[in-house]
Design a protein around this motif. Structure first.
Motif, mmCIF file in Angstrom:
data_model
loop_
_atom_site.group_PDB
_atom_site.id
_atom_site.type_symbol
_atom_site.label_atom_id
_atom_site.label_comp_id
_atom_site.label_asym_id
_atom_site.label_seq_id
_atom_site.Cartn_x
_atom_site.Cartn_y
_atom_site.Cartn_z
ATOM 1 N N HIS A 105 -79.605 39.798 55.165
ATOM 2 C CA HIS A 105 -78.756 39.509 54.010
ATOM 3 C C HIS A 105 -78.758 40.635 52.989
ATOM 4 O O HIS A 105 -77.950 40.630 52.051
ATOM 5 C CB HIS A 105 -79.207 38.209 53.338
ATOM 6 N N GLY A 108 -75.658 45.717 53.067
ATOM 7 C CA GLY A 108 -74.286 45.728 52.610
ATOM 8 C C GLY A 108 -73.423 46.571 53.532
ATOM 9 O O GLY A 108 -73.920 47.393 54.306
ATOM 10 N N ARG A 132 -78.699 39.000 46.622
ATOM 11 C CA ARG A 132 -77.701 39.006 47.697
ATOM 12 C C ARG A 132 -76.562 39.962 47.311
ATOM 13 O O ARG A 132 -76.451 40.388 46.163
ATOM 14 C CB ARG A 132 -77.135 37.600 47.908
ATOM 15 N N TRP A 133 -75.747 40.288 48.300
ATOM 16 C CA TRP A 133 -74.544 41.079 48.078
ATOM 17 C C TRP A 133 -73.342 40.166 47.898
ATOM 18 O O TRP A 133 -73.229 39.144 48.580
ATOM 19 C CB TRP A 133 -74.256 41.995 49.266
ATOM 20 N N GLU A 134 -72.437 40.540 47.014
ATOM 21 C CA GLU A 134 -71.090 39.992 46.956
ATOM 22 C C GLU A 134 -70.151 41.185 46.941
ATOM 23 O O GLU A 134 -69.985 41.833 45.905
ATOM 24 C CB GLU A 134 -70.885 39.107 45.716
ATOM 25 N N ASP A 135 -69.585 41.475 48.114
ATOM 26 C CA ASP A 135 -68.811 42.701 48.305
ATOM 27 C C ASP A 135 -69.735 43.887 48.002
ATOM 28 O O ASP A 135 -70.754 44.055 48.666
ATOM 29 C CB ASP A 135 -67.561 42.699 47.439
ATOM 30 N N LYS A 136 -69.449 44.694 46.975
ATOM 31 C CA LYS A 136 -70.297 45.841 46.631
ATOM 32 C C LYS A 136 -71.098 45.589 45.363
ATOM 33 O O LYS A 136 -71.666 46.524 44.789
ATOM 34 C CB LYS A 136 -69.447 47.103 46.489
ATOM 35 N N THR A 137 -71.174 44.343 44.947
ATOM 36 C CA THR A 137 -71.921 43.971 43.751
ATOM 37 C C THR A 137 -73.212 43.267 44.148
ATOM 38 O O THR A 137 -73.213 42.404 45.029
ATOM 39 C CB THR A 137 -71.088 43.035 42.852
ATOM 40 N N CYS A 139 -76.116 40.669 43.340
ATOM 41 C CA CYS A 139 -76.291 39.468 42.526
ATOM 42 C C CYS A 139 -77.766 39.077 42.528
ATOM 43 O O CYS A 139 -78.391 38.958 43.586
ATOM 44 C CB CYS A 139 -75.463 38.313 43.073
ATOM 45 N N ASP A 142 -77.905 34.687 38.447
ATOM 46 C CA ASP A 142 -76.504 34.740 38.024
ATOM 47 C C ASP A 142 -76.190 36.025 37.255
ATOM 48 O O ASP A 142 -75.241 36.086 36.478
ATOM 49 C CB ASP A 142 -76.136 33.511 37.190
ATOM 50 N N ARG A 144 -75.074 39.999 37.665
ATOM 51 C CA ARG A 144 -74.365 40.858 38.615
ATOM 52 C C ARG A 144 -74.581 42.323 38.238
ATOM 53 O O ARG A 144 -74.543 42.675 37.056
ATOM 54 C CB ARG A 144 -72.873 40.518 38.627
ATOM 55 N N ASP A 146 -73.055 45.990 39.097
ATOM 56 C CA ASP A 146 -71.945 46.707 39.718
ATOM 57 C C ASP A 146 -72.336 48.159 39.979
ATOM 58 O O ASP A 146 -73.274 48.690 39.359
ATOM 59 C CB ASP A 146 -70.716 46.667 38.798
#
Length: 199
Positions: A105, A108, A132-137, A139, A142, A144, A146
């Motif tokens: 997980h 990326g 965790r990754w959210e696209d290239k961000t 997390c 809560d 984030r 960038d």
């Protein structure tokens, strides 16, 4: 895949994996002795001329999506391994496989290497899978982070506790400071080239 590796043994190859990563190196060895596909593997020897070192990258063949030769095979002299304990090697291999599956997980796709270093370090600090990754961000809870993943790139939502945001910023700052210290130490030892001055 494993059955066709014979034609690539000793060749310089470029490998793509299921997580979108690319590796280039010479096939050092491969293992097809086990009948269970997840345990079949290939090891690449990756040279770093600027650091006068080489790394060995272990890849499970089940994760290889593409393999191409970029240079022809070149025979190499046999390597004599002293005091080699197969049991120790097997334990290390199994540990590496467990680590690979437990950190999937954190891989990326198409992300900056600096981001990978940050998320790996954060995961060691927070091992309960809160990272965790959210696209290239990245997390963390809560919060984030960038690109390019600096303390000032951390942001929270409307309900984010300001103390939590400051804590994550502090962790990211320490990660960058440790990395800068590591690079400075290697540069002073002559293992890394000094960065070129900006024009």
């Amino acid at each position: 895949m494993a059955a066709n590796l014979d034609q690539f043994h000793g060749a310089e190859v470029r490998v793509k994996t299921t997580d979108g990563a690319e590796h280039q190196g010479r096939i050092f060895c491969y293992d097809v002795t086990n009948c269970c596909a997840p345990f079949q593997s290939v090891i690449l020897r990756v040279h770093h001329p600027e650091m006068h070192t080489c790394n060995y990258v272990w890849l499970a063949t089940e994760n290889i999506t593409e393999l191409k030769a970029v240079e022809p095979q070149t025979p190499e002299p046999p390597i004599h391994l002293e005091n080699f304990d197969p049991a120790v090697a097997q334990r290390r291999r199994e540990a590496a496989l467990r680590h690979h599956h437990s950190t999937r997980h954190l891989k990326g796709v198409g992300v900056d290497p600096k981001g990978e270093k940050v998320i790996e370090a954060l995961a060691k600090i927070n091992p309960e899978r809160s990272v965790r990754w959210e696209d290239k961000t990245i997390c963390v809870w809560d919060v984030r982070i960038d690109p390019p993943y600096r303390p000032e790139d951390c942001r929270g939502g409307e309900a984010t506790d300001i103390r939590l945001l400051q804590r994550v910023k502090h962790m990211v700052e320490n990660i960058h400071l440790r990395e800068e210290k590591r690079v400075r130490h290697l540069t002073e030892k002559g293992h890394l080239s000094s960065p070129s001055p900006s024009p």
